[in-house]
Design a protein around this motif. Structure first.
Motif, PDB file in Angstrom:
ATOM      1  N   ILE A  98       1.243  -1.280  -0.342  1.00 52.49           N
ATOM      2  CA  ILE A  98      -0.094  -0.126  -0.137  1.00 52.49           C
ATOM      3  C   ILE A  98       0.694   1.408   0.015  1.00 52.49           C
ATOM      4  O   ILE A  98       1.442   1.285   1.157  1.00 52.49           O
ATOM      5  CB  ILE A  98      -0.597   0.049   0.889  1.00 52.49           C
ATOM      6  N   ASN A  99       0.686   1.686  -1.075  1.00 50.05           N
ATOM      7  CA  ASN A  99       1.965   2.812  -1.454  1.00 50.05           C
ATOM      8  C   ASN A  99       1.037   4.004  -2.499  1.00 50.05           C
ATOM      9  O   ASN A  99       1.443   3.723  -3.246  1.00 50.05           O
ATOM     10  CB  ASN A  99       3.412   2.425  -1.682  1.00 50.05           C
ATOM     11  N   PRO A 100       0.743   5.398  -2.423  1.00 45.15           N
ATOM     12  CA  PRO A 100       0.434   5.520  -0.330  1.00 45.15           C
ATOM     13  C   PRO A 100      -0.303   5.419   0.887  1.00 45.15           C
ATOM     14  O   PRO A 100      -1.060   4.655  -0.324  1.00 45.15           O
ATOM     15  CB  PRO A 100       0.769   6.950  -0.302  1.00 45.15           C
ATOM     16  N   LEU A 101       0.090   5.044   2.356  1.00 40.34           N
ATOM     17  CA  LEU A 101      -1.374   4.672   2.666  1.00 40.34           C
ATOM     18  C   LEU A 101      -1.021   5.766   3.460  1.00 40.34           C
ATOM     19  O   LEU A 101      -0.304   6.849   4.084  1.00 40.34           O
ATOM     20  CB  LEU A 101      -0.476   3.773   3.770  1.00 40.34           C
ATOM     21  N   VAL A 102      -2.480   7.210   3.208  1.00 38.61           N
ATOM     22  CA  VAL A 102      -2.329   8.072   3.370  1.00 38.61           C
ATOM     23  C   VAL A 102      -3.168   8.355   5.358  1.00 38.61           C
ATOM     24  O   VAL A 102      -4.028   8.040   5.513  1.00 38.61           O
ATOM     25  CB  VAL A 102      -3.219   9.040   2.752  1.00 38.61           C
ATOM     26  N   VAL A 103      -3.078   9.822   5.452  1.00 40.28           N
ATOM     27  CA  VAL A 103      -3.700  10.229   6.870  1.00 40.28           C
ATOM     28  C   VAL A 103      -4.221  11.603   5.820  1.00 40.28           C
ATOM     29  O   VAL A 103      -3.652  12.485   5.729  1.00 40.28           O
ATOM     30  CB  VAL A 103      -2.483  10.643   7.519  1.00 40.28           C
ATOM     31  N   THR A 104      -5.306  11.365   5.902  1.00 38.54           N
ATOM     32  CA  THR A 104      -6.435  12.826   5.079  1.00 38.54           C
ATOM     33  C   THR A 104      -6.279  13.789   5.962  1.00 38.54           C
ATOM     34  O   THR A 104      -6.128  13.518   7.215  1.00 38.54           O
ATOM     35  CB  THR A 104      -7.471  12.497   4.849  1.00 38.54           C
ATOM     36  N   GLY A 105      -6.318  15.063   5.926  1.00 36.16           N
ATOM     37  CA  GLY A 105      -7.092  15.812   6.461  1.00 36.16           C
ATOM     38  C   GLY A 105      -8.372  15.661   7.239  1.00 36.16           C
ATOM     39  O   GLY A 105      -8.448  17.023   8.744  1.00 36.16           O
ATOM     40  N   GLY A 106      -8.382  14.805   7.253  1.00 33.35           N
ATOM     41  CA  GLY A 106      -9.887  14.729   7.913  1.00 33.35           C
ATOM     42  C   GLY A 106      -9.641  13.936   8.989  1.00 33.35           C
ATOM     43  O   GLY A 106     -10.665  13.621   9.871  1.00 33.35           O
ATOM     44  N   GLY A 107      -8.887  13.912   9.000  1.00 34.85           N
ATOM     45  CA  GLY A 107      -8.003  12.570  10.527  1.00 34.85           C
ATOM     46  C   GLY A 107      -8.314  10.628   9.716  1.00 34.85           C
ATOM     47  O   GLY A 107      -8.844  10.472  10.666  1.00 34.85           O
ATOM     48  N   GLU A 108      -9.034  10.223   8.881  1.00 33.21           N
ATOM     49  CA  GLU A 108      -8.641   8.658   7.805  1.00 33.21           C
ATOM     50  C   GLU A 108      -7.689   8.543   7.724  1.00 33.21           C
ATOM     51  O   GLU A 108      -6.554   8.590   6.994  1.00 33.21           O
ATOM     52  CB  GLU A 108      -9.903   8.502   7.136  1.00 33.21           C
ATOM     53  N   ILE A 109      -7.365   7.024   7.733  1.00 34.31           N
ATOM     54  CA  ILE A 109      -6.554   6.348   7.255  1.00 34.31           C
ATOM     55  C   ILE A 109      -7.092   6.005   5.960  1.00 34.31           C
ATOM     56  O   ILE A 109      -7.854   4.928   6.210  1.00 34.31           O
ATOM     57  CB  ILE A 109      -5.613   5.918   8.262  1.00 34.31           C
ATOM     58  N   VAL A 110      -6.467   6.022   4.549  1.00 39.50           N
ATOM     59  CA  VAL A 110      -7.079   5.316   3.599  1.00 39.50           C
ATOM     60  C   VAL A 110      -6.151   4.485   2.729  1.00 39.50           C
ATOM     61  O   VAL A 110      -4.707   5.308   2.920  1.00 39.50           O
ATOM     62  CB  VAL A 110      -7.906   6.658   3.105  1.00 39.50           C
ATOM     63  N   ALA A 111      -6.135   3.620   2.110  1.00 40.80           N
ATOM     64  CA  ALA A 111      -5.382   3.163   0.919  1.00 40.80           C
ATOM     65  C   ALA A 111      -5.465   3.782  -0.195  1.00 40.80           C
ATOM     66  O   ALA A 111      -6.191   3.518  -0.932  1.00 40.80           O
ATOM     67  CB  ALA A 111      -5.452   1.331   1.012  1.00 40.80           C
ATOM     68  N   LEU A 112      -4.272   4.722  -0.774  1.00 41.10           N
ATOM     69  CA  LEU A 112      -4.473   5.328  -1.409  1.00 41.10           C
ATOM     70  C   LEU A 112      -4.517   4.607  -2.772  1.00 41.10           C
ATOM     71  O   LEU A 112      -4.586   5.061  -4.020  1.00 41.10           O
ATOM     72  CB  LEU A 112      -3.672   6.805  -1.738  1.00 41.10           C
ATOM     73  N   ASP A 113      -3.288   3.753  -2.727  1.00 37.88           N
ATOM     74  CA  ASP A 113      -3.139   2.931  -3.463  1.00 37.88           C
ATOM     75  C   ASP A 113      -2.668   1.378  -3.028  1.00 37.88           C
ATOM     76  O   ASP A 113      -2.002   1.530  -2.362  1.00 37.88           O
ATOM     77  CB  ASP A 113      -2.199   3.261  -4.305  1.00 37.88           C
ATOM     78  N   ALA A 114      -2.648   0.768  -4.207  1.00 39.54           N
ATOM     79  CA  ALA A 114      -2.575  -0.608  -3.651  1.00 39.54           C
ATOM     80  C   ALA A 114      -1.520  -1.753  -4.311  1.00 39.54           C
ATOM     81  O   ALA A 114      -2.807  -1.643  -5.526  1.00 39.54           O
ATOM     82  CB  ALA A 114      -3.532  -1.397  -2.764  1.00 39.54           C
TER      83      ALA A 114
END
Length: 396
Positions: A198-214
């Protein structure tokens, strides 16, 4: 076996990994429709090919209007994207993933891989996400976190929390990160995957952790018990030489040389490649016909080798134990006759029924060069290849 990004995200979602909303599109019109379904101000149009670094090749675009989406989709579909992972031949874009845009506050790298030294699954993570792991290793080696998973118990929550804290995440995100790490490991374990990245695994501005690519890769040897994974295979993204051979039960790996190889046994095949290089040639493939090869299987092997347009000579190297040299010889003779083979062909036979096999080749009256040892066979095929090249002005 690799799968597309959208397929990987769908699988990870089943194991509790948070992914952005999105939909697949096969035309510019469908891409616009998918974006409208997401009803956001911006969306991301992503080319779906089995390769990383798509963004650098123009395969990932952020769009904010229907016209931009249509233009991006029209440019990508039907185009061969060339990245450092695809090689100069590139990979054809046949489908797009239209995804809602994400407000990125932090990028993380997270992967699960098989470490053959540890004989365990190892978690590799870094707070410096959004880059290839090779770049991270070179530029930020101190940021790489490694954690070995005990196969007896699997990934435990405490171990996932330790990784999350090492990544420097805000305490309010630790539970989310733990769920993501454990979920990604479960996907790898329960689906017989050989890698989850998972790259990147991101922290959003709203405080969520999201798999942006996999990216998920699977062990081909386990696909017989994972029919739902086998159905995700996209043969258009694979080397057609390898696909042809695999569909016929042959162990084949395409290389970049001109001398095709038909060998039995992986060890002997590797030794054959080395001997060809030592003799001054370049092997075009690794091909193991396996034990008990019938004449029909040998013929299929010739067809697999000849699917590579770069092949200009062929070396058959058989040490028969379970195999029989007369079967191999019969297959070689049939191949030369049915395929009307004119390029140089060297055959070295040894082992069970070797005299019968050599007799079949000698009595065939065909232009087949024979050899008694591997070294002799390698020297002869390279010499014959060079001779044929010189006679044909550099091409066979």
């Amino acid at each position: 076996m690799d799968i597309h990004e959208y397929q990987a995200k769908d699988l990870l979602k089943r194991f509790g990994v948070n992914v952005p909303r999105g939909g697949i599109a096969y035309s510019p019109e469908q891409a616009v429709y998918r974006a409208r379904e997401l009803s956001g101000e911006k969306c991301v149009v992503k080319a779906q090919i089995h390769s990383g670094a798509r963004g650098k090749a123009g395969g990932v675009r952020i769009c904010s209007s229907d016209d931009e989406i249509s233009e991006a989709a029209s440019w990508m579909l039907g185009r061969k994207l060339v990245t450092h992972q695809t090689g100069p031949q590139g990979k054809m874009v046949g489908r797009l993933y239209i995804e809602e845009a994400t407000d990125i506050a932090q990028e993380i790298y997270l992967a699960f891989v098989m470490d053959r030294t540890e004989e365990r699954v190892v978690v590799v993570a870094s707070a410096q996400g959004g880059m290839e792991i090779e770049e991270i290793s070179e530029n930020e080696p101190e940021s790489i976190i490694r954690s070995v998973v005990d196969p007896a118990v699997g990934m435990q929550n405490f171990q996932a929390r330790e990784i999350a804290f090492q990544l420097g995440l805000d305490p309010s995100l630790i539970n989310q990160a733990t769920k993501t790490i454990v979920g990604a490991y479960r996907a790898m374990d329960e689906l017989d995957a050989s890698m989850v990245e998972i790259n990147p695994l991101v922290v959003t501005g709203g405080g969520e952790i999201v798999a942006l690519d996999a990216k998920l890769s699977f062990d081909n040897n386990a696909l017989f018990r994972r029919p739902e994974i086998s159905e995700l295979r996209d043969k258009s993204q694979e080397d057609p030489r390898e696909t042809y051979a695999e569909d016929r039960g042959l162990n084949y790996i395409g290389l970049d040389g001109e001398i095709g190889c038909i060998v039995n046994g992986a060890g002997l095949a590797m030794a054959t490649l080395d001997m060809i290089k030592m003799a001054g040639g370049e092997p075009a493939n690794f091909l193991d016909v396996g034990g008990g090869a019938s004449p029909e299987r040998v013929l299929m092997s010739f067809k697999a080798v000849l699917n590579d347009p770069n092949v200009e000579a062929i070396l058959v190297n058989i040490f028969a134990g379970i195999n029989r040299c007369d079967w191999i010889a019969e297959g070689v003779v049939r191949a030369v006759q049915e395929l009307e083979l004119t390029m140089p062909l060297v055959v070295r036979l040894s082992g069970t029924n070797v005299d019968e096999g050599r007799a079949l080749i000698n009595e065939s009256g065909l232009n087949i060069i024979t050899a008694d040892t591997l070294a002799e066979a390698a020297d002869k095929v390279v010499a014959a290849w060079k001779d044929a090249r010189s006679k044909n002005g550099g091409a066979v």
